[in-house]
Design an enzyme around this catalytic site. Structure first.
Site, mmCIF file in Angstrom:
data_model
loop_
_atom_site.group_PDB
_atom_site.id
_atom_site.type_symbol
_atom_site.label_atom_id
_atom_site.label_comp_id
_atom_site.label_asym_id
_atom_site.label_seq_id
_atom_site.Cartn_x
_atom_site.Cartn_y
_atom_site.Cartn_z
ATOM 1 N N MET A 1 64.095 -122.461 34.951
ATOM 2 C CA MET A 1 64.839 -123.190 35.990
ATOM 3 C C MET A 1 66.290 -123.454 35.573
ATOM 4 O O MET A 1 67.217 -123.314 36.366
ATOM 5 C CB MET A 1 64.137 -124.514 36.320
ATOM 6 N N ARG B 1 66.932 -110.766 67.540
ATOM 7 C CA ARG B 1 67.037 -112.013 66.785
ATOM 8 C C ARG B 1 67.517 -113.101 67.733
ATOM 9 O O ARG B 1 66.783 -114.015 68.058
ATOM 10 C CB ARG B 1 67.994 -111.816 65.597
ATOM 11 N N LYS C 1 79.988 -118.863 57.022
ATOM 12 C CA LYS C 1 78.738 -119.637 57.054
ATOM 13 C C LYS C 1 78.176 -119.736 55.641
ATOM 14 O O LYS C 1 78.634 -119.043 54.723
ATOM 15 C CB LYS C 1 77.752 -118.975 58.017
ATOM 16 N N TYR D 1 58.472 -118.457 29.274
ATOM 17 C CA TYR D 1 57.155 -118.719 29.872
ATOM 18 C C TYR D 1 56.302 -117.456 29.925
ATOM 19 O O TYR D 1 56.813 -116.364 30.181
ATOM 20 C CB TYR D 1 57.328 -119.265 31.292
HETATM 21 C C1 LIG Z 1 76.765 -112.635 63.922
HETATM 22 C C2 LIG Z 1 77.318 -112.239 62.586
HETATM 23 N N1 LIG Z 1 78.512 -111.635 62.541
HETATM 24 C C3 LIG Z 1 79.066 -111.261 61.377
HETATM 25 C C4 LIG Z 1 78.417 -111.472 60.173
HETATM 26 C C5 LIG Z 1 79.086 -111.035 58.904
HETATM 27 O O1 LIG Z 1 78.375 -109.994 58.300
HETATM 28 P P1 LIG Z 1 78.932 -109.306 56.970
HETATM 29 O O2 LIG Z 1 78.802 -110.330 55.898
HETATM 30 O O3 LIG Z 1 78.023 -108.153 56.758
HETATM 31 O O4 LIG Z 1 80.326 -108.948 57.235
HETATM 32 C C6 LIG Z 1 77.170 -112.073 60.181
HETATM 33 C C7 LIG Z 1 76.464 -112.269 58.935
HETATM 34 O O5 LIG Z 1 75.292 -112.208 58.776
HETATM 35 C C8 LIG Z 1 76.607 -112.465 61.417
HETATM 36 O O6 LIG Z 1 75.404 -113.053 61.485
#
Ligand SMILES: Cc1ncc(COP(=O)(O)O)c(C=O)c1O
Length: 404
Positions: free
Chosen positions: A345, A170, A75, A297
């Site tokens: 920036m 969550r 992701k 700055y």
């Molecule tokens: C549902 C879920 N599984 C696995 C992971 C992977 O976590 P990590 O990067 O600590 O291995 C994440 C990351 O946030 C996650 O949200």
């Protein structure tokens, strides 16, 4: 993120491992990997070593049983590394699944001609569920509301994984609701492919919360094992995969460790991960100035003596955290120099004293000589945020170093 530029080259010099770098930090001058020659026209770039991705996956794989699968969590553009090249490297290194957060991330992978199983880890709307079906993505049921959407569209939904809330508060279903929901899903012919939960404290090995979460997960686990014996059970993230074999079940979901970083400093002693990303920039100006000269700055930094201030073309819009100003260090010509004043920036300045530094010199912001963990500490955050924060305007340069 596009596919970036893929370069195959041999490692430039040292055979340093992460632990060696910790020791090296205490020495004045260190020798990092030289950046690739192909970057001479760039102001800032992130070099991504796909061989390191592959080696890190293999290092985690060695901790798993033969039957345990590995999901590469890609992701957020593969934690900033660039998703399609990372997926290809991960799949070639024996990752069986890919995990994304959103529908769009999953679709982008299908458009990138990635045909491996993909699980969307986040919740979806009814329209998105239909799109997931069309693109062959597996989805997570992340709430009772989403369960009702899936049930309403049974017959036209993709394979589902039940996400169970065992303590993150969550996303997910309460464990005690899983048996009834499973009955309803199976009665309607919804393909149930997996069941999982997310650990909140696995980065602290032996944390009592992990045990508590596993206990809370049990009703869901028993229900799914009884009703859908082939369903994949997955619990461990990187921390669980690295340190807690009892959390491995049928699959582990690995993000950070694949990118070569440890979820917590104690785990660094495990010792076989290699950071895949190195963030580089260039000195674009040097100025010889007298004592008492203000820098950046707020004029918060004043030189103490006659010195040279080097301006580096990397700022918070490139993902270098503003909070690391004044505390942080960058590496130029093998030597660490302290950031002078606030990060801007597009630029940051370093006080290089009387050391020889010229416009055009390459600066490493993090990677092998300075770790993303150090930058995170300077910025009071975690390495995840440093990696994900590398800006879109920073080209990713893909290399394949093939270090033994
Ligand atoms: C549902 C879920 N599984 C696995 C992971 C992977 O976590 P990590 O990067 O600590 O291995 C994440 C990351 O946030 C996650 O949200």
């Amino acid at each position: 993120m596009g596919e970036g530029i893929i370069i195959k080259r041999k490692r430039a010099d040292t055979k340093m491992r992460p632990r060696d770098h910790v020791a090296a930090r205490s020495r004045e001058a260190i020798t990092p990997l030289a950046p690739s020659a192909e970057t001479t026209t760039l102001r800032a770039w992130a070099e991504v070593d796909l061989a390191a991705i592959a080696r890190n996956i293999q290092a985690v794989r060695r901790l798993l049983s033969r039957s345990c699968r590995l999901m590469a969590v890609v992701k957020a553009d593969a934690y900033g590394h660039g998703v399609v090249p990372v997926c290809r490297a991960a799949l070639a290194a024996d990752a069986a699944w890919l995990g994304v957060a959103t529908l769009g991330e999953g679709v982008a992978l299908r458009l990138g001609e990635i045909s491996a199983p993909i699980l969307v880890l986040g919740g979806l709307t009814a329209g998105e569920v239909a799109d997931a079906t069309a693109h062959g993505l597996s989805i997570s049921i992340t709430s009772q509301e989403m369960a009702e959407i899936v049930l309403r569209h049974a017959g036209a939904v993709p394979p589902v994984h039940l996400k169970v809330d065992t303590g993150m508060t969550r996303l997910g279903l309460f464990p005690e609701d899983v048996p009834v929901l499973l009955d309803r899903l199976t009665a309607k012919g919804v393909p149930v492919e997996g069941c999982y939960t997310q650990l909140a404290c696995a980065d602290e090995p032996d944390h009592v919360m992990t045990q508590e979460q596993l206990v809370r997960f049990r009703p869901a686990l028993e229900a799914i094992r009884a009703r859908v014996p082939r369903a994949l059970i997955h619990v461990a993230n990187s921390a669980g995969a690295l340190t807690s074999p009892h959390t491995h079940f049928d699959m582990v979901r690995v993000g950070l460790a694949m990118y070569g970083l440890y979820p917590s400093p104690q785990m660094a002693s495990l010792g076989s991960l290699h950071p895949a990303m190195r963030l580089y920039s260039r000195v674009v100006r040097t100025a010889r100035v007298g004592p008492g000269t203000a820098v950046s700055y707020g004029a918060a930094y004043r030189t103490k003596t006659s010195t040279t201030i080097a301006t580096i073309a990397c700022g918070y819009a490139d993902g270098y955290p503003r909070l690391a100003g004044e505390r942080g260090e960058v590496l130029i010509r093998g030597r660490r120099h302290r950031i002078a004043g606030r990060v801007c920036m597009d630029h940051l300045m370093v006080d290089v004293g009387d050391h020889s530094v010229e416009a055009g010199d390459v600066a490493q912001l993090f990677g092998d000589a300075i770790s993303a963990d150090e930058v995170a500490a300077w910025a009071q955050t975690i390495s995840y945020e440093i990696l994900c924060g590398v800006g879109l305007r920073v080209p990713r340069i893909y290399v394949h170093n093939g270090v033994s």
